[in-house]
Design an enzyme around this catalytic site. Structure first.
Site, PDB file in Angstrom:
ATOM      1  CD1 TRP A 197      -2.757   1.655   0.656  1.00  0.00           C
ATOM      2  CD2 TRP A 197      -1.331   2.384   2.220  1.00  0.00           C
ATOM      3  NE1 TRP A 197      -3.140   2.926   1.004  1.00  0.00           N
ATOM      4  CE2 TRP A 197      -2.291   3.403   1.962  1.00  0.00           C
ATOM      5  CE3 TRP A 197      -0.332   2.618   3.155  1.00  0.00           C
ATOM      6  CZ2 TRP A 197      -2.271   4.629   2.632  1.00  0.00           C
ATOM      7  CZ3 TRP A 197      -0.316   3.845   3.812  1.00  0.00           C
ATOM      8  CH2 TRP A 197      -1.283   4.829   3.554  1.00  0.00           C
ATOM      9  CD1 TRP A 475     -15.389   0.129  -7.786  1.00  0.00           C
ATOM     10  CD2 TRP A 475     -17.282   0.485  -8.905  1.00  0.00           C
ATOM     11  NE1 TRP A 475     -16.123  -1.027  -7.732  1.00  0.00           N
ATOM     12  CE2 TRP A 475     -17.295  -0.835  -8.416  1.00  0.00           C
ATOM     13  CE3 TRP A 475     -18.380   0.924  -9.657  1.00  0.00           C
ATOM     14  CZ2 TRP A 475     -18.352  -1.718  -8.658  1.00  0.00           C
ATOM     15  CZ3 TRP A 475     -19.424   0.044  -9.890  1.00  0.00           C
ATOM     16  CH2 TRP A 475     -19.414  -1.246  -9.390  1.00  0.00           C
ATOM     17  CG  ASP A 476     -11.726   3.409  -2.786  1.00  0.00           C
ATOM     18  OD1 ASP A 476     -10.854   2.577  -3.067  1.00  0.00           O
ATOM     19  OD2 ASP A 476     -11.553   4.332  -1.963  1.00  0.00           O
ATOM     20  CG  MET A 477     -12.142  -3.509  -3.503  1.00  0.00           C
ATOM     21  SD  MET A 477     -11.124  -4.617  -4.440  1.00  0.00           S
ATOM     22  CE  MET A 477     -11.637  -6.189  -3.779  1.00  0.00           C
ATOM     23  CG  ASN A 478     -10.799   1.705   0.514  1.00  0.00           C
ATOM     24  OD1 ASN A 478      -9.686   2.012   0.133  1.00  0.00           O
ATOM     25  ND2 ASN A 478     -11.860   2.458   0.295  1.00  0.00           N
ATOM     26  CB  CYS A 524      -9.886   4.049  -6.574  1.00  0.00           C
ATOM     27  SG  CYS A 524      -9.075   4.405  -5.010  1.00  0.00           S
ATOM     28  CG  ASP A 546      -4.696   5.718  -0.878  1.00  0.00           C
ATOM     29  OD1 ASP A 546      -5.347   6.239  -1.792  1.00  0.00           O
ATOM     30  OD2 ASP A 546      -5.204   4.971  -0.025  1.00  0.00           O
TER      31      ASP A 546
HETATM   32  C1  DGJ Z   1      -8.831   4.910  -0.597  1.00  0.00           C
HETATM   33  C2  DGJ Z   1      -8.614   5.856  -1.729  1.00  0.00           C
HETATM   34  O1  DGJ Z   1      -7.459   5.528  -2.423  1.00  0.00           O
HETATM   35  C3  DGJ Z   1      -8.578   7.275  -1.192  1.00  0.00           C
HETATM   36  O2  DGJ Z   1      -8.270   8.169  -2.215  1.00  0.00           O
HETATM   37  C4  DGJ Z   1      -9.893   7.581  -0.556  1.00  0.00           C
HETATM   38  O3  DGJ Z   1     -10.905   7.567  -1.530  1.00  0.00           O
HETATM   39  C5  DGJ Z   1     -10.198   6.578   0.535  1.00  0.00           C
HETATM   40  N1  DGJ Z   1     -10.075   5.239   0.073  1.00  0.00           N
HETATM   41  C6  DGJ Z   1     -11.568   6.789   1.094  1.00  0.00           C
HETATM   42  O4  DGJ Z   1     -11.942   5.849   1.987  1.00  0.00           O
END
Ligand code: DGJ
Length: 732
Positions: A197, A475-478, A524, A546
């Site tokens: 990350w 469109w994120d995936m965390n 994202c 990030d």
């Molecule tokens: C991860 C993304 O890479 C960030 O830019 C941001 O959108 C956060 N998630 C938000 O939770």
């Protein structure tokens, strides 16, 4: 051009500078790989090792196992004597695992086959030719179609496989590689991209030892950690000379990319869905389509490989209407406010942004459910009216009235335990029956193998996007996947979850684009964990990392641009000290580094210094001036900070070679140091150019392309760390 020599039963696939050849040998019809490399006149059949003592093939199958263990097989089977890792493995209804394919026939077509449910490259404005090589295994009741599509002008060949069950019982696929390539090991070294990350896609090169060496992901997505790219590079391969084979996989889930060096010093390269956590049942009469893999070869160094990949992704994978359009310069409120915002705060940012020439406001995480931190509300895709007072429509209208477009953040694949969605549907997340799944960032993953879960999520997303004039989605995936289990799939099909998950993400994004055809989609995943060719089929840009620190970005963007076009790299100017590494860099260097990306801002424009704010209109003007050159030109790396630890330089040259831009960053200042001599690349040797340094007119020169490329250009030593310059070069 694809030709078939009937007498020798040999296929020859020629691109502009490369040849790939396959031969069918012996009465049994082994499909053997003969050659891949620099373009040659003949198919080189005489180099195919079919008569190596003492192990030869024969019609009575004598010694077949030892033959298969060294024969360069085009599509290697399993459990039949080839002890290298195969391209396919199965389990039949009796638990049998043997599988081996023989030639059946072929077709050559100029229609590019599409891969149902998967991203597929397309001809675009160009022309393609495809060889479909048909193989069969009568005992297993299977047929295989191997697809080879030639993008001849850019030396790209894509490959994929379809497995057809022609028998009367289901068969389980337990391994399917889209690409299998046997070749001499020579002294190639292995190039891969690794990371974590906030430091994705660093370039790694290592010698290839005996046995299996691989990179892969079993995390449910391509991942921050390893990347579906392999390079085989000749020793001392440089940017402009040396041999390189580049391989890439157009898929956004678990992958495996492997080289195996065997007892006879040959290599087998395989690339496909990771067999870990994978099996897939093919019912009688059904097909399984494996995702597409991409190959290119260059004997003109790494730059040619990079340019082939860039042209391929730009012209034959990215479909968005924004493909050739300038992307709006955006300001994203994530690093500006994190979760602490409301309508008034966003409008303050938008007002100031409008004055500076910014073109779009993106509202990031925290606008929905009751989300004020990352513990809650994923799955509740309705606006939090106590933050977005007046409602979403009101906010968007106000932002539009300021002359800005509006974009929104979503994380549709996730569900928080603290959410209305979870209360109503605790069974909607991925989990193994009887076990509590491990949360990550306090969230669970939606079980997208279930069609009703896909509908549940997608219907909410559609409602939000239909409720106001929303022109962009991030469109994120965390988090990554674990506790793989689904109550939708029976015990015999649990192994299908990971692949079905990826197919469902593709399906949702396809629905999104068909319902909102003008939407600008940016993928994202916690930064750059799903930066891959699969996602580029749906979104023309992907958030690269990030880490927005300009120096870290030099390395991340270098590794990313080795394969992917800079027009796809989400890059923003953020505030300092940088929120990830605490480094302070000049605002103008942050701007220059973000310029070779999609360009935008990620800061509280109402709070930054007057001086920085005043610089924004100039940066945006530059973005508009150079964007078409940057997003369509050829990329050349001149110097690498990740290698030399002092400075970085790269340039982009227009296809007609009339103009170019060069970015130079002096990462660390040095005492008593001379100016750097940089040899430029990609210019027309005969054209005369004007070389203009930003803020340093004294360094400007007028010279021919051959002079600038052979004698070079002096870049003056600068004062301080993290200093930079931008050099515009145009023919006169
Ligand atoms: C991860 C993304 O890479 C960030 O830019 C941001 O959108 C956060 N998630 C938000 O939770």
């Amino acid at each position: 051009m694809i030709t078939f020599d009937e007498k020798n039963r040999m296929f020859k696939l020629d691109t502009k500078n490369t040849t790939y050849s396959i031969a069918v040998v012996d009465e049994e019809g082994f499909a053997g790989h003969v050659y891949y490399g620099r373009r040659i006149s003949d198919g080189a059949l005489h180099t195919l090792r079919i008569n190596e003592n003492p192990f030869v093939p024969s019609v009575n199958n004598r010694d077949r196992s030892s033959f298969l263990d060294s024969f360069p097989t085009e599509f290697a089977g399993n459990n039949v004597g080839d002890y290298r890792e195969g391209a396919i493995a199965i389990k039949d209804v009796n638990g049998g695992e043997a599988v081996s394919f023989f030639y059946e026939g072929y077709e050559i077509t100029d229609k590019k086959p599409i891969l149902p449910g998967l991203p597929s490259s397309f001809a675009g404005k160009g022309r393609t030719e495809t060889l479909i090589l048909r193989l069969k295994d009568d005992a297993a009741g299977l047929k295989a179609e191997l697809y080879y599509t030639l993008f001849a002008d850019i030396d790209i060949i894509t490959r994929s496989v379809s497995i057809i069950n022609c028998g009367d019982a289901p068969v389980k696929l337990t391994r399917i590689m889209s690409l299998c390539l046997d070749m001499e090991a020579e002294d190639y070294e292995l190039m891969t991209l690794h990371g974590s990350w906030a430091r994705e896609r660093a370039i790694d090169v290592r010698p290839i030892g005996y046995g299996r060496t691989n990179v892969g992901s079993a995390r449910g997505e391509t991942s921050h950690q390893e990347h579906p790219f392999l390079g085989l590079v000749s020793p001392r391969c440089a940017q402009d000379n040396g041999e390189v084979y580049g391989f890439n996989f157009i898929y956004s889930g678990n992958f495996l990319a492997q080289v195996e060096k065997n007892q006879f010093d040959s290599l087998r390269v395989t690339m496909g869905i990771n067999p870990e956590y994978f099996e897939f049942e093919i019912k009688p009469g059904e097909n399984f389509y494996a995702p597409e893999a991409v190959m290119t070869y260059s004997d003109r160094g790494l730059s040619a490989m990079t340019q082939n990949f860039h042209d391929f992704f730009r012209e034959h994978i990215i479909r968005s209407p924004y493909k050739d359009k300038p992307r709006p310069v955006l300001i994203n409120n994530w690093e500006a406010t994190y979760f602490d915002f409301n309508t008034d705060k966003l409008l303050d940012i938008a007002r100031e942004a409008a004055k500076s020439g910014i073109e779009m406001l993106v509202m990031d995480d925290g606008w929905f459910g009751h989300r004020n931190d990352d513990n809650t509300s994923l799955g509740d895709w309705f606006v939090n009216e106590s933050k977005i007072n007046g409602g979403l429509r009101h906010l968007v209208d106000e932002v539009n009235a300021l002359g800005l477009k509006f974009g929104i953040w979503l994380e549709p694949e996730m569900i928080s335990k603290d959410s209305e969605a979870y209360k109503a549907h605790p069974d909607y997340c991925i989990k193994v029956k009887g076990r509590t799944p491990a949360p990550s960032r306090n969230q669970y993953v939606m079980d997208l193998s279930r069609p009703e879960v896909v509908d549940f999520v997608y219907d909410q997303v559609k409602k939000v996007l239909s409720s106001a004039n929303i022109e962009y989605v991030k469109w994120d995936m965390n988090r990554q996947l674990c506790d793989l289990g689904s109550i939708y799939l029976d015990s015999d099909h649990q192994g299908e979850l990971s692949h079905r998950y990826v197919l469902a993400v593709y399906e949702m994004q396809e629905r999104l684009l068909s319902d909102f055809p003008n939407l600008l989609l940016e993928n994202c995943s916690g930064g750059g964990a799903r930066f891959d060719g699969g996602m580029l089929y749906y979104s023309p840009q992907i958030w690269c990392s990030d880490d927005t620190d300009a120096v870290e970005r030099l390395m991340i963007q270098e590794g990313t641009a080795l394969v992917y076009p800079v027009s796809a790299m989400g890059a923003h100017v953020s505030d300092c000290p940088n929120h990830t590494v605490g480094r302070v860099t000049p605002f103008e260097t942050r701007g220059r580094v973000a310029l070779c990306g999609t360009f935008g801002y990620e800061l509280d424009i109402t709070k930054i210094s007057e001086e920085d704010r005043a610089a924004i209109p100039g940066q945006i003007e530059k973005y508009h001036k150079y964007n078409s050159l940057i997003s369509t030109g050829d990329y050349y790396r001149l110097a690498s900070y990740s290698k030399n630890r002092f400075y970085d330089a790269y340039m982009i040259v227009s296809k007609d070679k009339n103009e170019a831009i060069m970015t130079f960053v002096q990462v660390l200042g040095r005492p008593n140091h001379h100016s750097r001599l940089l040899k430029l690349s990609g210019l027309d040797p005969e054209k005369e150019y004007m070389v203009e340094f930003e803020n340093d007119e004294k360094s400007n020169v007028r010279a021919h392309g051959d002079t600038l490329m052979n004698a070079g250009l002096l870049v003056r030593n600068m004062w301080g760390d993290f200093a930079s310059t931008l050099v515009y070069i145009h023919s006169v």
